[in-house]
Motif scaffolding. Structure first.
Motif, PDB file in Angstrom:
ATOM      1  N   LEU A  82      11.723  14.347  13.402  1.00 24.67           N
ATOM      2  CA  LEU A  82      12.599  13.463  14.166  1.00 24.67           C
ATOM      3  C   LEU A  82      12.272  13.467  15.655  1.00 24.67           C
ATOM      4  N   GLY A  83      11.558  14.480  16.092  1.00 27.75           N
ATOM      5  CA  GLY A  83      11.255  14.574  17.513  1.00 27.75           C
ATOM      6  C   GLY A  83      12.304  15.386  18.247  1.00 27.75           C
ATOM      7  N   ARG A 102      19.927  15.691  20.515  1.00 27.85           N
ATOM      8  CA  ARG A 102      21.163  14.924  20.325  1.00 27.85           C
ATOM      9  C   ARG A 102      22.000  15.513  19.193  1.00 27.85           C
ATOM     10  N   ILE A 103      21.317  15.963  18.134  1.00 26.67           N
ATOM     11  CA  ILE A 103      22.038  16.609  17.031  1.00 26.67           C
ATOM     12  C   ILE A 103      22.709  17.881  17.522  1.00 26.67           C
ATOM     13  N   ASP A 104      21.971  18.673  18.303  1.00 19.54           N
ATOM     14  CA  ASP A 104      22.528  19.912  18.864  1.00 19.54           C
ATOM     15  C   ASP A 104      23.811  19.630  19.642  1.00 19.54           C
ATOM     16  N   LYS A 105      23.757  18.630  20.522  1.00 21.34           N
ATOM     17  CA  LYS A 105      24.912  18.311  21.359  1.00 21.34           C
ATOM     18  C   LYS A 105      26.081  17.806  20.519  1.00 21.34           C
ATOM     19  N   ALA A 106      25.783  16.973  19.508  1.00 18.15           N
ATOM     20  CA  ALA A 106      26.849  16.434  18.662  1.00 18.15           C
ATOM     21  C   ALA A 106      27.541  17.538  17.882  1.00 18.15           C
ATOM     22  N   VAL A 107      26.748  18.452  17.323  1.00 15.34           N
ATOM     23  CA  VAL A 107      27.323  19.555  16.553  1.00 15.34           C
ATOM     24  C   VAL A 107      28.166  20.453  17.455  1.00 15.34           C
ATOM     25  N   THR A 108      27.686  20.699  18.678  1.00  6.78           N
ATOM     26  CA  THR A 108      28.449  21.522  19.625  1.00  6.78           C
ATOM     27  C   THR A 108      29.789  20.882  19.945  1.00  6.78           C
ATOM     28  N   LYS A 109      29.791  19.559  20.173  1.00  9.07           N
ATOM     29  CA  LYS A 109      31.043  18.856  20.472  1.00  9.07           C
ATOM     30  C   LYS A 109      32.002  18.920  19.291  1.00  9.07           C
ATOM     31  N   VAL A 110      31.469  18.746  18.083  1.00  7.18           N
ATOM     32  CA  VAL A 110      32.315  18.811  16.890  1.00  7.18           C
ATOM     33  C   VAL A 110      32.901  20.209  16.731  1.00  7.18           C
ATOM     34  N   ASP A 111      32.076  21.237  16.951  1.00  8.82           N
ATOM     35  CA  ASP A 111      32.558  22.618  16.853  1.00  8.82           C
ATOM     36  C   ASP A 111      33.684  22.881  17.850  1.00  8.82           C
ATOM     37  N   GLN A 112      33.517  22.389  19.079  1.00  9.11           N
ATOM     38  CA  GLN A 112      34.537  22.600  20.104  1.00  9.11           C
ATOM     39  C   GLN A 112      35.828  21.870  19.753  1.00  9.11           C
ATOM     40  N   ALA A 113      35.691  20.612  19.288  1.00  5.21           N
ATOM     41  CA  ALA A 113      36.874  19.844  18.906  1.00  5.21           C
ATOM     42  C   ALA A 113      37.578  20.490  17.721  1.00  5.21           C
ATOM     43  N   ASN A 114      36.784  20.989  16.765  1.00  5.00           N
ATOM     44  CA  ASN A 114      37.346  21.647  15.590  1.00  5.00           C
ATOM     45  C   ASN A 114      38.108  22.908  15.981  1.00  5.00           C
ATOM     46  N   GLU A 146      35.496  19.782   4.608  1.00  9.10           N
ATOM     47  CA  GLU A 146      34.298  20.292   5.262  1.00  9.10           C
ATOM     48  C   GLU A 146      33.501  19.110   5.808  1.00  9.10           C
ATOM     49  N   LEU A 147      33.231  19.129   7.106  1.00 10.50           N
ATOM     50  CA  LEU A 147      32.500  18.041   7.739  1.00 10.50           C
ATOM     51  C   LEU A 147      31.021  18.154   7.405  1.00 10.50           C
ATOM     52  N   ASP A 148      30.443  17.081   6.905  1.00  9.98           N
ATOM     53  CA  ASP A 148      29.042  17.097   6.488  1.00  9.98           C
ATOM     54  C   ASP A 148      28.179  16.516   7.602  1.00  9.98           C
ATOM     55  N   LEU A 149      27.590  17.393   8.405  1.00  9.96           N
ATOM     56  CA  LEU A 149      26.733  16.977   9.508  1.00  9.96           C
ATOM     57  C   LEU A 149      25.372  17.654   9.388  1.00  9.96           C
ATOM     58  N   PRO A 150      24.326  17.032   9.914  1.00  9.77           N
ATOM     59  CA  PRO A 150      23.044  17.743   9.960  1.00  9.77           C
ATOM     60  C   PRO A 150      23.170  18.937  10.894  1.00  9.77           C
ATOM     61  N   ILE A 151      22.778  20.113  10.416  1.00  6.93           N
ATOM     62  CA  ILE A 151      22.891  21.333  11.211  1.00  6.93           C
ATOM     63  C   ILE A 151      21.510  21.727  11.711  1.00  6.93           C
TER      64      ILE A 151
END
Length: 252
Positions: free
Chosen positions: A85-86, A92-104, A244-249
């Motif tokens: 993916l480059g 971008r995935i890293d940042k999205a997962v971090t935001k989701v973790d914080q919101a959760n 359970e949220l299904d996101l690319p980790i």
């Protein structure tokens, strides 16, 4: 009995999905119930039986990160196709997962506070009987027997876990945190696994629960976030459910 951490829970789910296995398929292969797999992946278990851990290791082998970093021959045996993916997309995935973790984490803080506030207002008998009768099955325990309120020796319920081990449960609806004394009391009741259910537990109580040895029964503390989660799983909080949220980790 080895401890079970949140990191291990995430790794278990990631590797199971990497191998394309359902919870039921993994449970059948390992000789355990799907409820046990679900509890391990969701992080509601603090301990895992050595036999269960060995069975999972044998079935799952290396984690997905190691599998993805396999040799060229291994990659070719799988078809030789990789999708890079480059770095920009991975960032971008890293940042999205971090935001989701914080919101959760923030959301669970709000939910936990509200659930514990409600539990603190019910009478002690209902906390020691009705609450245990509802949350223990949701956590995978069976053959539940709630004891009489008097002369119970500190044991409010008896049950068995997924592996047939004898479990003694103590429930404390106290405003103050349960301490190491309460951990030692339920541990000393002659069981294979002790469970302490309380609104909150001190750091000293958690340190005491982590003590291990050949003649020391493991102690699982269900308090704070874990107690709120157990109540939701048991259907005690109308309109709220756990998904359970299904996101690319990203690989660590």
């Amino acid at each position: 009995m080895p401890p079970w951490t949140r990191k291990q829970a995430v790794a278990l789910r990631r590797q199971r999905e990497h191998l394309g296995m359902s919870m039921a398929e993994l449970a059948d292969e390992a000789g355990i119930s799907p409820a046990t797999v679900s509890a391990l992946e969701s992080g509601t278990r603090d301990f895992i039986h050595q036999g269960t851990l060995d069975a999972l290791d044998e079935i799952l082998g290396d984690g997905p990160e190691e599998a993805e970093r396999g040799s060229g021959a291994e990659q070719r045996s799988r078809g030789g196709l990789t999708i890079d993916l480059g770095q920009q997309i991975r960032n971008r995935i890293d940042k999205a997962v971090t935001k989701v973790d914080q919101a959760n984490e923030n959301l669970w803080g709000v939910v936990t506070e509200a659930v514990l506030a409600k539990l603190s207002r019910i009478d002690g008998r209902r906390f020691e009987s009705e609450l245990l009768e509802r949350i223990l099955p949701a956590l995978g325990y069976s053959r539940i027997e709630v004891t009489r309120m008097v002369k119970d020796g500190g044991v409010d319920a008896r049950c068995v876990d997924q592996d047939g081990k004898r479990v003694h449960v103590s429930a404390k609806r106290w405003q103050q945190s349960a301490g190491p004394k309460e951990v030692r009391e339920i541990r000393g009741t002659g069981c294979d696994l002790a469970v302490l259910v309380c609104l909150s537990a001190s750091k000293a109580a958690h340190r005491e629960a982590e003590q291990s040895g050949p003649n020391i029964a493991p102690v699982l503390i269900i308090s704070d976030y874990k107690l709120a989660r157990a109540c939701i799983k048991a259907g005690l909080v109308p309109g709220v459910e756990i998904r359970e949220l299904d996101l690319p980790i990203p690989a660590e």
